[in-house]
Design a protein around this motif. Structure first.
Motif, PDB file in Angstrom:
ATOM      1  N   LYS A 108      36.021  58.521  34.283  1.00 30.27           N
ATOM      2  CA  LYS A 108      36.870  59.747  34.948  1.00 30.27           C
ATOM      3  C   LYS A 108      37.828  60.271  34.449  1.00 30.27           C
ATOM      4  N   PHE A 146      36.781  51.691  40.880  1.00 33.96           N
ATOM      5  CA  PHE A 146      37.740  51.290  41.599  1.00 33.96           C
ATOM      6  C   PHE A 146      37.188  50.344  42.667  1.00 33.96           C
ATOM      7  N   VAL A 191      51.315  51.333  30.703  1.00 35.96           N
ATOM      8  CA  VAL A 191      49.997  51.568  30.410  1.00 35.96           C
ATOM      9  C   VAL A 191      49.543  52.271  29.282  1.00 35.96           C
ATOM     10  N   GLN A 213      47.129  53.432  26.043  1.00 36.81           N
ATOM     11  CA  GLN A 213      46.791  54.938  26.330  1.00 36.81           C
ATOM     12  C   GLN A 213      47.302  56.018  26.056  1.00 36.81           C
ATOM     13  N   LEU A 253      48.344  59.139  27.558  1.00 32.78           N
ATOM     14  CA  LEU A 253      48.699  59.266  29.641  1.00 32.78           C
ATOM     15  C   LEU A 253      50.374  60.144  29.784  1.00 32.78           C
ATOM     16  N   ASP A 279      44.814  60.621  36.694  1.00 31.92           N
ATOM     17  CA  ASP A 279      44.186  59.190  36.178  1.00 31.92           C
ATOM     18  C   ASP A 279      44.263  57.639  37.408  1.00 31.92           C
ATOM     19  N   LEU A 280      44.822  57.848  37.548  1.00 26.79           N
ATOM     20  CA  LEU A 280      44.975  56.716  38.890  1.00 26.79           C
ATOM     21  C   LEU A 280      44.895  57.158  40.754  1.00 26.79           C
ATOM     22  N   HIS A 306      41.242  56.778  41.619  1.00 26.65           N
ATOM     23  CA  HIS A 306      40.557  55.904  41.367  1.00 26.65           C
ATOM     24  C   HIS A 306      41.165  55.335  43.267  1.00 26.65           C
ATOM     25  N   TYR A 314      53.443  54.200  39.074  1.00 29.52           N
ATOM     26  CA  TYR A 314      53.922  53.306  37.861  1.00 29.52           C
ATOM     27  C   TYR A 314      55.116  53.580  37.153  1.00 29.52           C
ATOM     28  N   PHE A 329      49.661  44.972  38.488  1.00 28.11           N
ATOM     29  CA  PHE A 329      48.888  45.380  37.935  1.00 28.11           C
ATOM     30  C   PHE A 329      47.621  44.407  37.242  1.00 28.11           C
ATOM     31  N   TRP A 384      43.342  42.864  33.411  1.00 25.92           N
ATOM     32  CA  TRP A 384      42.546  43.731  33.227  1.00 25.92           C
ATOM     33  C   TRP A 384      41.647  42.856  33.237  1.00 25.92           C
ATOM     34  N   ILE A 419      39.656  44.954  36.321  1.00 22.53           N
ATOM     35  CA  ILE A 419      38.451  45.981  36.630  1.00 22.53           C
ATOM     36  C   ILE A 419      37.874  46.163  34.954  1.00 22.53           C
TER      37      ILE A 419
HETATM   38  O1  89V Z   1      42.247  52.661  35.354  1.00 18.65           O
HETATM   39  C1  89V Z   1      42.438  53.805  34.882  1.00 18.65           C
HETATM   40  O2  89V Z   1      41.844  54.403  34.754  1.00 18.65           O
HETATM   41  C2  89V Z   1      43.579  53.594  33.492  1.00 18.65           C
HETATM   42  C3  89V Z   1      44.549  53.294  34.081  1.00 18.65           C
HETATM   43  C4  89V Z   1      44.175  51.763  35.202  1.00 18.65           C
HETATM   44  C5  89V Z   1      45.540  52.758  33.558  1.00 18.65           C
HETATM   45  O3  89V Z   1      45.234  54.057  35.386  1.00 18.65           O
HETATM   46  O4  89V Z   1      43.625  54.406  32.653  1.00 18.65           O
END
Ligand code: 89V
Ligand code: NAD
Length: 339
Positions: free
Chosen positions: A93, A122, A156, A160, A163, A173-174, A177, A227, A236, A283, A286
């Motif tokens: 994604k 997610f 983040v 990355q 971003l 980006d988030l 999800h 964020y 997070f 993390w 995820i």
């Molecule tokens: O999950 C993501 O797509 C990551 C973050 C958790 C940093 O948003 O880019």
């Protein structure tokens, strides 16, 4: 199944750890345009066949699938290249930068008679999945209200950096999800209204977004992402969930605590994700979902099933992203089905 991974960057490391544990599929070749990243990754995972050019790799290797772990601008050419070689595809994604690109990518793989799945992981995080299964199983009756919330001040940008650079940030980006989680709980969306804001002056895009969704099922949901939220405990990368149903309520609270109150009873369960041997807090939530979605892909190919987050399905999540940006820009409510 033999696969090749394209894009050996920040997140691909998780995907490669997970592939090593997937039954029925593995990675035999790697590609990255960046020599240092390619050779470091090849050494770390003991994968000898490496390429700087994806087309050359697809010409040289006998493959069943590709795993595309690059950022969005390269997704369309890489998916179309894989489709031409009749390969199954997993693509990270955001699947595409525009709806037009996304539709063309789905059509290309369809025409090749292969499967394309978006790595939309997610909804596969085990705490979220547990809540989805409870709601789908009727634990709180018929839902009529939901909130899925992701608020964090986690940095983040160090892992990355891109971003911080894009005109679009948190929704693309988030939020993508979190919107997908809302679809997994409540189904397709008829109307969406959104506001956005940039709080962090050091980035280009929006880092706060609040969205109101009217689902075809009759559920109204609020999806809020930030964020720019400095709070303790830092949650997070947890998605927090509240759902009201005709028979009770479900809450997925900070610390992976799942509470269901229904029919005069309360159950409180610790649904913390396991810490896989290669995973790192915070993390790990995820990272576990990466393994789960990749196993789902391998299983779907073996059984001839369409993955839950297929390219076709993901068009509806992408349409929510587009609808949110349009609504925030115009102040109007948007029908994602018309995009
Ligand atoms: O999950 C993501 O797509 C990551 C973050 C958790 C940093 O948003 O880019
Ligand atoms: P990154 O920039 O660290 O890595 C991308 C890599 O792809 C780079 O090494 C780059 O050199 C390589 N690359 C780019 N174009 C290429 C091409 N045409 N051929 C070969 N290699 C190419 O990015 P990242 O942070 O790893 O993110 C990659 C994707 O994963 C993004 O789309 C991001 O949104 C997504 N992501 C998903 C999750 C998740 O939980 N699903 C988490 C983080 C990132």
């Amino acid at each position: 199944m033999k696969g090749a991974l394209i894009g050996c960057g920040f997140f691909a490391q998780n995907q490669l750890h997970a592939w090593a544990e997937i039954e029925g599929a593995g990675i035999v070749a790697l590609c990255d345009t960046d020599e240092a990243r390619l050779s470091d990754t090849a050494r770390r995972f003991g994968i000898e066949r490496t390429y700087r050019d994806a087309a050359a790799m697809l010409d040289a290797e006998a493959l069943d699938f590709v795993d595309i772990a690059t950022t969005a601008p390269s997704h369309r050419p890489l998916v179309e290249m894989a489709a031409k070689k009749s390969l199954h595809v997993i693509c990270q994604k955001p699947f595409a930068e525009t709806m037009e690109d996304a539709r063309a990518m789905v059509a290309a793989v369809d025409d090749a008679g292969r499967v394309v799945m978006v790595h939309e992981n997610f909804r596969w995080q085990s705490p979220v999945r547990r809540a989805i299964d409870m709601v789908r199983g009727g634990a709180i009756g018929e839902p009529f209200f939901g909130r899925v919330s992701f608020r964090s001040g986690y940095d983040v940008f160090s892992g990355q950096p891109y971003l911080a650079e894009g005109e679009r940030f948190i929704i693309e980006d988030l939020g993508i999800h979190i919107l997908d989680i809302a679809r997994a709980f409540f189904g397709d969306v008829d109307r969406l209204a959104a506001t956005t804001r940039r709080v962090n002056p050091k980035i280009r895009g929006e880092d706060v977004a609040t969205m109101l969704l009217s689902h075809a099922s009759g559920v109204t949901s609020v999806i809020d992402c930030s964020y720019a939220t400095k709070r303790e405990p830092e949650t997070f990368p947890q998605s927090l969930v509240e759902i009201d149903g005709t028979e009770g309520t479900l809450r997925l609270d900070a610390g992976y605590r799942l509470t269901i109150q229904a029919k005069g009873e309360e159950s409180v369960v610790d649904v913390s994700p396991p810490l896989l041997s290669w995973a790192e807090r915070p993390w790990h939530n995820i990272q576990e979902s990466v393994r789960t979605i990749q196993q789902h892909f391998a299983n779907c190919i073996a059984e001839g099933q369409e993955p839950e987050t297929s390219g076709r399905d993901n068009l509806k999540t992408l349409a929510l992203v587009e609808a949110a940006y349009r609504s925030a820009a115009t102040g109007e409510t948007v029908r994602p089905g018309e995009l």
